[in-house]
Design an enzyme around this catalytic site. Structure first.
Site, short mmCIF file in Angstrom:
data_model
loop_
_atom_site.label_atom_id
_atom_site.label_comp_id
_atom_site.label_asym_id
_atom_site.label_seq_id
_atom_site.Cartn_x
_atom_site.Cartn_y
_atom_site.Cartn_z
N ASP A 49 0.44 7.55 -2.38
CA ASP A 49 -0.04 6.21 -2.64
C ASP A 49 1.08 5.26 -2.21
OD1 ASP A 49 -1.42 3.96 -3.32
OD2 ASP A 49 -1.91 4.58 -5.36
C1 BGC Z 1 -3.52 1.64 -4.33
C2 BGC Z 1 -4.28 2.55 -3.41
C3 BGC Z 1 -4.45 1.89 -2.09
C4 BGC Z 1 -3.07 1.54 -1.51
C5 BGC Z 1 -3.13 0.87 -0.17
C6 BGC Z 1 -2.23 1.12 -3.71
O1 BGC Z 1 -1.72 0.10 -4.48
O2 BGC Z 1 -3.23 2.30 -5.54
O3 BGC Z 1 -5.52 2.86 -3.97
O4 BGC Z 1 -5.18 2.72 -1.22
O5 BGC Z 1 -2.45 0.65 -2.41
O6 BGC Z 1 -3.64 -0.41 -0.25
#
Ligand code: BGC
Length: 736
Positions: free
Chosen positions: A254
């Site tokens: 993530d």
């Molecule tokens: C989120 C993810 C997301 C990623 C990219 C993170 O803050 O938890 O779900 O895909 O950002 O935007």
């Protein structure tokens, strides 16, 4: 002669580009040709959402994008500001809670496929979704992006989404693996949980995504489990995901979820994204070379700290993903915002809307010659903007008020609007603005008084309330602070219901909210976050063009006292800071496997609405549950049950089958969902539904042997239309 042959061979297609060759052979060939720097280059980000390909060998850059409800608009290369493209508006599909509420796996496929086509048009090879974390508490800020509380429902709904998406060469990235069940302190929460609860409740969705859906990507979650962050966790990634489930795709961190070089190298992380960002807004500029899996890893290899063994495993996985996506010559062209995608969004929205209550059949409304008062900010507020990374730039979004106005423009009826309450008027997320001016300076008392005055003289009052996508509501980054409705909506609803008996409340949210006024209003509809076609779908259901058939994918608790996670004090939610320092917060899932209806069943609690509940404008009778055999030695069972439409409208019913283990050496839930099927019936029609279950449906996770176990003995199958309405029963036996 030999030289001549060699140069001919060199001119012919290299193995890795030869599509007639086996995928694994092509991967090995490409891997052999790559330098250390090229290998390092493909395992970490080069911009906010992309990683590099291998230019020298003809592998293009690899673009990811959120996910999961539509394709997120482009941001600048290395900043979170909007890139300002003019071709990145999209169709906003309904939130995944709504998709789950359709209980229709075929719609998941349509959803994934349509989303994949939008992704292809936009040049994206991986969609950061679907999200399938289990709904543990109604305070969870991101529940709206997930598929509810039940591992079986989640499993059935996630698989086709992945298949629809990947069929056209776009990788899924199933998230957030795993135990990311609340948002507050999401980088610091260390989840303590029994193996049984992990395996029976929190992992089955992921397991199905990998084993059946054959997901090509998975995203490690921010939080820790067993004291290791889930983006580089030896148990969840190496042992369970890769060894046990045989996952052959990429583990993507993530954004900002990697914290340690050694663990990133050894514990199963394959692609590092977003390091030194908080995942949403902050970020060190151009720091990609400093990512753990970039220069530091390269240097450590050159210094002899690691061999290329782990690196090659990561690169093989990345190359496999390239061949499945960017290098897939068979993938079709993409489409953006075409009528078919809108039709898909509309269909899923309509089928996911849940009719929770309908006293004296106030719905569907009979508009002809009538006056209708529409009340509430959520009748006019754009909901596709906000909520965190799933925020979208929708090409259009039909509000509930607009939807009703469009549908009823020729119906000889009057629609009036009263604001009722003021919630969040900001309308801006990450540089995308709604363009709406929702400012209203009036006090709550004035707004309620105005609505009440108008409500006295109309035939129907339809309130659109609930939550929105602002911080501390249905939004990434924080959890809700309470289960109550915000912005004095309880006062508003109570006051309106007191002056108009035809008061309909439509709740817009991804979470359950307290409904102390439930008995005072006539009808209650759960309207989710429905995306581009929200208003059209809601109007279709409210006037009866579409007969509602959604079923709740989670228990609608009366209050937090009914929630397992909230029954054990701070230790179980939100956790206790370790050693008094604000570094790690230990959160112990003390309720174990008793999540959702498993908890309310055990404690004999009556929630406001049960899991699986949802009414229709017609009525159904479910009867005559039977099985091919009432004894099984291999655990496979085939049940049949009859469903009759006993009302006078065509409609769909979802037959749900739960199983009870009568006697077991370990404590088991009163019942668990193990099969379901949704069918459409004309008035008076009867159909027989066949439901199959297997040994796994009878099994629990045995902590002694670390495996699934079904104990011989009696089981009971229960069939009906909701977790609290299972009128059919059948005993059967698992023999030795
Ligand atoms: C989120 C993810 C997301 C990623 C990219 C993170 O803050 O938890 O779900 O895909 O950002 O935007």
């Amino acid at each position: 002669m030999a030289i001549g042959l060699m140069s001919y061979a060199q001119l012919s297609k290299p193995v890795y580009l030869d599509e007639s060759k086996d995928l694994e052979e092509r991967i090995e060939d490409a891997l052999r040709r790559m330098t250390l720097a090229e290998k390092i280059g493909v395992i970490h980000a080069q911009s906010k959402f992309s990683s590099a390909g291998v230019k020298r060998l003809g592998f293009p850059d690899f673009w990811t994008d959120d996910g999961p409800h539509g394709v997120r608009p482009d941001v600048l290369w290395d900043q979170w500001e909007q890139a300002g493209q003019t071709n990145d508006s999209c169709v906003a599909f309904p939130a995944l809670t709504c998709l789950a509420a359709t209980w229709q796996p075929a719609f998941s496929w349509l959803y994934g496929h349509a989303l994949g086509e939008e992704a292809l048009y936009r040049g994206k090879s991986m969609i950061l979704g679907p999200g399938i974390n289990i709904y543990r508490t109604p305070l969870g800020g991101r529940n709206f992006e997930y598929m509810g509380e039940d591992p079986y429902l989640t499993s059935r709904m996630v698989v086709p989404y992945i298949q629809g998406l990947q069929k056209i060469g776009v990788s899924s990235c199933v998230k957030h693996y795993c135990l990311n069940n609340d948002e507050e302190y999401r980088h610091q929460v260390n989840v303590k949980i029994s193996d049984r609860a992990l395996r029976e409740i929190y992992l089955p969705g992921f397991e199905a995504a990998i084993k059946e859906g054959k997901a090509w990507g998975i995203m490690g979650a921010y939080n820790l489990y067993n004291n290791e962050h889930n983006c580089h966790n030896s148990i969840t990634l190496n042992r369970i995901l890769k060894q046990e489930w045989g996952f052959d795709g990429v583990v993507v961190s993530d954004w900002g979820g990697a914290h340690d070089l050694d663990q990133s190298v050894k514990n199963g992380l394959d692609m590092e994204f977003g390091t030194w960002t908080n995942g949403l807004s902050e970020g060190a500029s151009n720091a990609y070379d400093m990512y753990f899996l970039s220069k530091p890893y390269q240097k450590a290899i050159l210094d002899g700290r690691y061999t290329e063994k782990e690196l090659d495993d990561k690169v093989r996985r990345v190359l496999r993903t390239f061949f499945r996506t960017t290098m897939n010559k068979k993938k079709p062209y993409g489409f953006l915002c075409n009528e078919e995608h809108y039709a898909t969004a509309r269909l899923i929205a309509q089928e996911g809307i849940v009719l929770l209550q309908n006293e004296h059949n106030v719905l569907p409304i009979d508009p002809v010659g009538k006056k209708i008062l529409v009340v509430g900010e959520n009748a006019i507020k754009m909901m596709t903007v906000g909520g965190g990374s799933s925020s979208l730039k929708a090409q259009h979004e039909i509000s509930p008020l607009q939807g009703l106005q469009n549908r009823l423009k020729d119906s000889n009826c009057q629609i009036e609007f009263a604001r009722g309450y003021v919630g969040d008027v900001s309308g801006n997320y990450n540089g995308v603005t709604t363009g709406q001016n929702l400012k209203d300076e009036r006090s709550a008392e004035m707004l309620i008084a105005e609505a009440v005055e108008k409500a006295k003289t109309v035939d129907y009052v339809i309130i659109f309330g609930g939550l929105n996508k602002s911080d501390y509501q249905d939004c990434e980054g924080h959890d809700r602070k309470s289960m109550e409705l915000p912005y004095a909506q309880d006062d508003l609803i109570t006051a309106l219901a007191a002056v108009n008996k035809n008061t309909v409340y439509v709740n817009i949210s991804g979470n359950a909210v307290c409904m102390p006024w439930k008995k005072q209003v006539s009808a209650i509809v759960q309207g989710w976050f429905l995306g581009s076609e929200a208003g059209t779908a809601l109007a279709a259901v409210l006037v009866g063009d579409s007969n509602p058939s959604g079923k709740l994918p989670f228990t609608w608790y009366e209050n937090l006292k009914q929630v397992g996670a909230h029954s054990f004090g701070e230790e179980a939610f939100p956790g206790i800071w370790r050693d008094g320092k604000k570094e790690i917060i230990d959160e112990e899932y003390k309720e174990g496997i008793y999540v959702g209806y498993r908890w309310t069943d055990k404690k004999k609690l009556r929630p406001t609405f049960a899991f699986g509940h949802g009414l229709s404008y017609t009525t159904f009778k479910i009867s005559n549950l039977r099985a091919e055999n009432t004894e099984t030695s291999d655990g496979n069972m085939t049940f049949s049950v009859d469903v009759t439409n006993t009302g006078n409208k065509q409609g769909s019913e979802t037959v749900q089958l739960y199983i009870t283990d009568v006697k077991c050496s370990v404590d088991r839930p009163v019942k668990e969902l193990k099969a379901f099927q949704k069918i459409m019936l004309k008035p008076g029609e009867t159909k027989t539904v066949t439901l199959k279950t297997d040994k796994r449906a009878l099994s629990f996770w045995d902590e002694e042997t670390n495996d699934w176990k079904a104990e011989p003995g009696d089981f009971i199958a229960l069939a009906g239309d909701a977790a609290d309405n299972l009128s059919c029963k059948l005993k059967f036996k698992l023999t030795e």
